[in-house]
Structures are given as C-alpha cells and as structure tokens.
Design an enzyme around this catalytic site. Structure first.
Site, PDB file in Angstrom:
ATOM      1  N   ASP A 103      68.295  36.788  26.171  1.00 32.16           N
ATOM      2  CA  ASP A 103      68.674  35.471  26.660  1.00 32.16           C
ATOM      3  C   ASP A 103      67.790  35.191  27.878  1.00 32.16           C
ATOM      4  O   ASP A 103      67.023  36.051  28.337  1.00 32.16           O
ATOM      5  CB  ASP A 103      70.177  35.388  26.971  1.00 32.16           C
ATOM      6  CG  ASP A 103      70.658  33.927  26.929  1.00 32.16           C
ATOM      7  OD1 ASP A 103      69.815  33.016  26.957  1.00 32.16           O
ATOM      8  OD2 ASP A 103      71.876  33.697  26.869  1.00 32.16           O
TER       9      ASP A 103
HETATM   10  C1  BGC Z   1      71.472  30.245  27.013  1.00 34.02           C
HETATM   11  C2  BGC Z   1      71.036  30.389  25.585  1.00 34.02           C
HETATM   12  C3  BGC Z   1      69.887  29.469  25.304  1.00 34.02           C
HETATM   13  C4  BGC Z   1      68.766  29.783  26.277  1.00 34.02           C
HETATM   14  C5  BGC Z   1      67.529  28.942  26.059  1.00 34.02           C
HETATM   15  C6  BGC Z   1      70.315  30.361  27.983  1.00 34.02           C
HETATM   16  O1  BGC Z   1      70.686  30.023  29.264  1.00 34.02           O
HETATM   17  O2  BGC Z   1      72.443  31.216  27.309  1.00 34.02           O
HETATM   18  O3  BGC Z   1      72.105  30.136  24.729  1.00 34.02           O
HETATM   19  O4  BGC Z   1      69.458  29.601  23.983  1.00 34.02           O
HETATM   20  O5  BGC Z   1      69.229  29.556  27.586  1.00 34.02           O
HETATM   21  O6  BGC Z   1      67.712  27.645  26.421  1.00 34.02           O
END
Ligand code: BGC
Length: 756
Positions: A288
């Site tokens: 993530d």
């Molecule tokens: C989120 C993810 C997301 C990623 C990219 C993160 O902060 O937890 O779910 O896909 O950002 O935007």
C-alpha cells in the site's frame, strides 16, 4: 546493448512459438527471456512504483525530486506509475519509459477505480446491498471499459476487506460484514474488471486489497493496529481474498496494519505461506502507499533499507511510493544481505502481468483518444448506473405503506442539504467523477416521468460548513438553524415531507473514522422540528456507513437507505419513491441501535451466558439491547412475502452427499416484488465454536402478486467446512441447524446431521 522494442517482442514471440503451447507457460517463457537481458538494477526498477508528481501533458515541475524521477523513468527504474490518467497523459508517460530505457519495457499504470471511473455506480457497500453479484460484475466491467479507454491498465480494486465496525470510514469500500456475501462480490468484481482476457483493451487487471485484516483496525480507527486470531483471520477475513484468487485476480495489495505486531507488508505467513504458498497465487503483490517505508514508524525496521529487506523477504513484490526498493535493494543484494532470487521472483511476477495485459505487444494500446471520447460517461453506462442505484436501495421502514408516493395530487416538501447535493451521491473514492455531476434528489423528483405533484424545496438544515474535499477534514454545522423556520412553515402546508439525511460523501473513505456514527450536525434537531408540524416524513438516508438513527427510526414514517448511489442518484431515488421500481435491497451490514454496540455483526459466537436471566449475570448491556436496530440481510419491499416451513430432503447427510432445503415464498401483497431469500446454518458443536448463524446461500427471486415460488438450496459438507482447531478446512460431523428467511433474524428453522 540497445535492443529495440520490436526486436524484443520478436524474440519473446519466437520463444513462445518454439517452446510452448499453453498461454501461461508461453508468458512464463517470455518473462524468462526478458529477464535474461536485465541487470539487477533494471529488475529492481520493475519493483518501483511512483505516483504522478506532475501533469504528464505539461512540463515536469522544476523540483529536484521530480527531475530525478523523470530520469529514473527514462532509465527503466520505474516499473509502474499510479494516478497518471487520460489517453494523452498515459501515452506521454509511456513514451518516456519505452523510448528512452535500455530494454524499452513499458510501465503499467494503476489507479483507484473503485466504483466507476467517470460514470459513478453506488459505493461498493451500497452495491453489495443489491445482493446481486452479477450486477457488480456488470458495473466493474463498465468501470474497466472507461478506465482502460483513458490509458489505465490496472485498478486497485476490489477492496474485499470484511468490516464489522461502522466507525471505520473505509467500510464504504467493501461488501460489508459477511465472508460469504463478500466472497461472491469479490469474485464478481474481479471478473468484471478483468473480463475474459486481460489483454483485451477494455479490461483492466484487478487487485484484491488490503491483505489482510485492514477492516479489523482497533476501535475502527484507520491505520490502527489489528490483533486478530488465526481462527478469525482464516474463517472471516481470508475467504473473499481466496475467492478473488479463484476468480483469477492478477494482483494483491498489502494492508497498512500490523497483525500481532507484524506489518502485513512483510507478513510471510500471509504472503508466502498462504497467498503464494497454499493458494499458489502466481500474480504480483503491491504494497500500500508507502507501507514499506511505514514499517519504520511501526517500529519493526530501523530504517528504509531494513524495511526493503523485510518487505521483499516477506513477499511484497512492488513498492508503492516508498522508494525503499529503488534506493536500497541493489546495495542489499550486492552486500549479500538479500538473495537476488527474491528480486527475480518479484520482477517475474510484475513482467508477467505486463505480458498478460499485452503491454509488450503494444504499450500504447490502452491510450486511445477515440475510445476515451466514446466509451466514457455515455448513455449506456449511465443507464447501468441508474439500474445499479435502484437495486442498491434498502427500504428500512414503511409505516402505513406511505411509500410509494402517488404521482399526483400531493404537495411534497423536499428538504435537507443532501437533497440538493450533487456531489455527495458520487461517494468517496470517486476516481475521475466530475465534481457536482450527480443528479440530486430534488432534480430526480422533478425529472420523473408522470410526476405531477406540487414539489417545493428548502434546504432547512445545512450539514457542512466550508470545504468538502477528499483531502481535508469536514466542519459540521452545529450552530446555524436559520433555515428551520421556513422549513417548518413549508412542512405545515405539505402532505408529505421527503427529508434527506445522512452523511456528506467525505465522511467516509480513507482516514474518515468516527467515534460517533449518529447523524452529525443539526440533522436530528431539524427532524424533530419538522416532525412536530408534520409527522408524514419519508427519510431518504444517504450515507457511506451504517448510522445510528435514534428515535428517528421510530418517528419517521418511511426510511429508504440509498447509500451514495452514484451519477444517477436522484433519478433512481425518485423512481423508487414514486413506485416505478420497488426496493429489493438487503443490508450487507448491521445497523446498530446505539454507538457503543460497535463492532456489531450477526455472525457472532454464542457466549457462555447468552440467555437472558432475571439477575444481571448474563452477557448484555445494562443500558441497551444486544440487538441491532436493523440486522444483516434486512430490507423491506412494497409487497410482503410469507415463508413456508423448511422442507429438507433428508435429515442426515454423509460427506459428499447433498442436502436440499426448500421453502415456498408467497407474495401476499398486491404488487410484484423481488425478494432475497437467505439461507444460514449453525454448526451446533465443533472443535472450535462456530457462529450462531452463517450465511451459506441466497437467491433473488421476483414473484408476481399472489403467487408463490419454491426456492431451493443445496448444501454439502463443503458448505459446512471451516478452519478448525487443527488448522484444517473441513466440516466436522455432528448436528446442524439450517435457517431460511428474509433476513438474518427472521427465519424458519430445521435440523440435520452430518455423519461420516
Ligand atoms: C490506499 C489504497 C490505495 C492507494 C493508492 C492508499 O492510501 O490505502 O487503497 O489503492 O492509496 O491510491
């Protein structure tokens, strides 16, 4: 050695022709052939993902970091980017990598396409209330078509986190509290995004996230610690992920949270033992956002170099925005600290996805200006948005059959900030939705064909003061009641008040946890004021999570839960309010009676003191019931259904033998209706206690007025299996109950035995 892109493709295609027949092994061979040409540094480049720091259609900003990133893209050190969108921008970004890097390897572009790209469908929690996985497959395939037309190859969806805690703002992104329903939606969404073949230009690679247990953050506070038993992890959290793997999902994303002190991002038990081991997942795992780097903050890695080592060893293939891999892995391998084989495996997984997407055949094939014009936000997509919205609505209450409203002869007062809000219906995580582009409630009512009532609107109560955006905190209006008086006057003169209450769309989503999920601001006070002058109130509840309604649930005549229903919100709401369509949604998550009940969920265990006694020594609260306001699976229709008792074809089954459970469902009202017939089981005694009820099947049936349908379910020992005390997925012989009903509470019951 500079090898042209075409030459590289020819080489890999030749290899394919000579050595392989099946598509998977041909792709593996192509991956091998590319990897043979790559330096260690280039392989590490494939594991590095950056977010777009500049507009690809304009000049890069001057700052040194961006210049450095630009050079890294050109030298093949960026395998993927996120948040580069649009045919032109993605083409330009791709050109930088393909035309300048030594091996001309294309980048893969990822984006959060959660419930639509520009055409917005209901938020995933709302869509799950349709209990129609095929619908989710359809909306995901349209989202994929739109996103891929704008150059996107890969969506960071579906979010398959089970959540039992409505305080957690990201509950809106998933399918609710149940692993069975969640698994059905996980598989459907993967199929919808990915279609038949990942290399088709109108599909995108899906990503099951967040692996794992992110929905179990303590006290519902986002990014918080998770401490979950192996038993609950395997029985409740993992099934939707497994369903995504079985549906062929191309990628996984780690979660931000610790589990038992170990960050998910470096969790070998999850990533190596279960995902890549037991489940034999051949796709890639992305971290993530900076979750590799955040392992330092968690207190597990001393610095980013150690974080890189732990994450790659743990099984995380790509580093999103953490810069840990790109800055440290080469040194770590050269120093003998990290085994190069780990880099090879991770790189092969990334390249495999690129081959599957067809990017080596044509890195620009998704960046198509024509398709971008035609395929996005067109009337067909909007028609599906409206259909999916209607199907997601849940009728929570309908006293004296106040709904559906007549189309003429009424004076109707429409009220509440949310009734004219054209943005909140789009929900959080709305990709490229155009701000304020949804049809509002009041617009929808006015648009509705044949609607000839006298419709008046006044805001009455403002919910939010100041900025409403994805990045900032909201300020609720807690003082200004200046709109109350005019609203009261209007309500007095009206037959019915349609009052939109609930949440602004930025009350849920990432970083949006609340300790108190009662209606915010002055909404409750406003309701009470209106109720005093006109009790005929129909509440349109627009929200991203279950909310606590207090006595509004008793006082309102009708409550229609519409979630955040997307681009066609108001039109769909009007069609249901005025009876063109009857609501058929069922709650995918329990609605608590009071805040302190959270987390609350239907599939809980029995305590040792579950039965009410006359003294205080049983498992209960002294100040509120144990029961939710509305249980999982609950939802009314404009007609009523009667359930017969359950007929079982046997009272005992052996392993491998089917059991058939049937009920007759009769539509006893005077209009056609659609019902979701639900089947639950209870394994009465097991090596580790089982929940009091577990959903194991559902069928959505449309029944004409006055008619009956027989609805049958087949169960085998496979449906009764669980992760037991010996850590095995198996059913255990013994006594079971089977329940069939209209929700998880109101059910018919029968018993059977499973024997060896
Ligand atoms: C989120 C993810 C997301 C990623 C990219 C993160 O902060 O937890 O779910 O896909 O950002 O935007």
């Amino acid at each position: 050695m500079v090898i042209s892109f075409v030459l590289l493709c020819l080489m890999t295609n030749n290899l394919f022709a000579k050595n392989n027949s099946s598509p998977t092994s041909s792709i593996d061979a192509k991956v091998d052939s590319v990897m043979k040409l790559m330096t260690l540094k280039e392989k590490i480049g494939q594991l590095n993902q950056y977010a777009s720091a500049w507009e690809m259609t304009g000049p890069a900003p001057e700052n040194a970091n961006s210049q450095k990133e630009l050079e890294q893209i050109k030298s093949g050190m960026v395998g993927s980017m996120l948040n580069v969108t649009g045919a032109e921008a993605t083409r330009k970004a791709q050109k930088l990598a393909v035309e300048n890097s030594r091996l001309h390897i294309p980048m893969v572009f990822g984006y959060d396409v959660i419930h639509g790209y520009e055409t917005m469908f209901p938020i995933p929690l709302g869509e799950a209330a349709s209990w129609e996985p095929d619908l989710a497959e359809k909306t995901s395939s349209i989202a994929a078509k739109e996103a891929s037309a704008a150059g996107i190859h890969w969506t960071f969806a579906p979010m398959v986190d089970i959540s039992r805690d409505a305080r957690w703002g990201r509950i809106m992104e998933g399918a609710g509290e149940d692993p069975y329903l969640g698994s059905q939606f996980a598989a459907a969404r993967v199929k919808g995004f990915q279609g038949e073949n990942l290399s088709d230009v109108n599909t995108v690679a899906a990503c099951a996230k967040h692996f794992a247990a992110y929905g179990f953050v303590e006290a519902g506070r986002d990014y918080n610690t998770v401490d979950i038993s192996d038993y609950t992890l395997n029985n409740v959290v993992l099934p939707p992920f497994k369903a995504a793997v079985d549906a062929g999902v191309a990628s996984f994303m780690n979660a931000f949270n610790l589990i038992g002190g170990v960050p998910s991002t470096m969790n070998t038990y999850l990533l190596r033992d279960i995902l890549k081991g037991k489940w034999q997942f051949g796709g890639m795992v992305v971290s993530d956002w900076n979750s590799v780097g955040e392992m330092v903050n968690h207190g597990v890695a001393a610095d980013k170099a150690e974080a890189a080592k732990l994450a790659i060893e743990g099984g995380c293939d790509m580093d999103m925005e953490g810069r840990c891999y790109v800055d440290h892995l080469e040194q770590l391998v050269n120093d003998g600290v990290v085994d190069e084989k780990l880099i090879d495996d991770a790189c092969a997984r990334v390249l495999k996805m690129k081959f599957e997407l067809g990017l080596f055949d044509d890195p620009y094939k998704y960046s198509n200006d024509e398709r971008e014009k035609d395929d996005i936000m067109n009337p067909e997509n909007l028609a599906v948005a409206r259909e999916s919205a209607r199907k997601s609505f849940v009728l929570l209450k309908n006293e004296s059959d106040i709904l559906p409203l007549k189309k003429s002869g009424l004076s109707i007062a429409v009220m509440g900030e949310l009734a004219e809000d054209k943005d909140s219906p789009l929900g959080s995580w709305r990709a490229k939705a155009i701000k304020n582009s949804a049809v509002s409630v009041i617009e929808g009512i006015k648009n509705l064909k044949g609607q000839q009532n006298d419709i008046q609107f006044t805001e009455g109560v403002r919910l939010i003061d100041g900025e409403k955006s994805f990045r900032s905190e909201l300020t609720f209006n807690t003082t200004d009641s200046s709109g109350f008086e005019a609203a009261r006057e209007m309500a007095k003169k009206s037959d019915v008040v349609v009052l939109a209450l609930g949440e602004n769309c930025f009350q849920t989503g990432e970083g949006r946890s609340q300790t108190n999920i009662s209606l915010k601001g002055l909404q409750k006070q406003f309701f009470d004021q209106i109720y005093k002058v006109n009790p005929n109130i129909v509440v349109v509840l627009m929200n991203g999570r279950p909310v606590v309604l207090g006595d509004i649930a008793d006082k309102a005549k009708a409550i229609l839960e519409v979630w955040q229903p997307g681009s066609e919100a108001g039109n769909a709401i009007a069609e249901v309010l005025f009876g063109d369509y009857a609501p058929s949604g069922k709650l995918p998550v329990s609605f608590p009676l009071v805040n302190g009940q959270e987390p609350i969920y239907y599939n809980h265990m029995s305590t040792g003191r579950a039965k009410a006694t006359e003294d205080v020594f049983w498992s209960h609260y002294t100040d509120a019931s144990n029961e939710p306001l509305y249980p999982f699976g609950y939802g009314l229709s404009y007609t009523k259904f009667d359930y017969s008792d359950i007929t079982l074809n046997k009272n005992q089954i052996k392993f491998g033998e089917p059991l058939r459970a049937s009920v007759d469902v009769k539509n006893v009202g005077d209009r056609e209706g659609t019902e979701v017939v639900q089947l639950y089981i209870h394994d009465l005694f097991a090596s580790a206690a089982r929940p009091v009820k577990e959903l194991k099947g559902f069928k959505k049936v449309t029944i004409p007025a006055g008619e009956s349908k027989t609805v049958s379910f087949t169960l085998t020992d496979k449906d009764l299996a669980f992760y037991n005390i010996n850590k095995e997925w198996t059913a255990e012989p013994g006594d079971f109950k089977v329940f069939v009903g209209t929700n998880s509470r109101d059910v018919k019951e029968a018993s059977f035995k499973l024997v060896k």
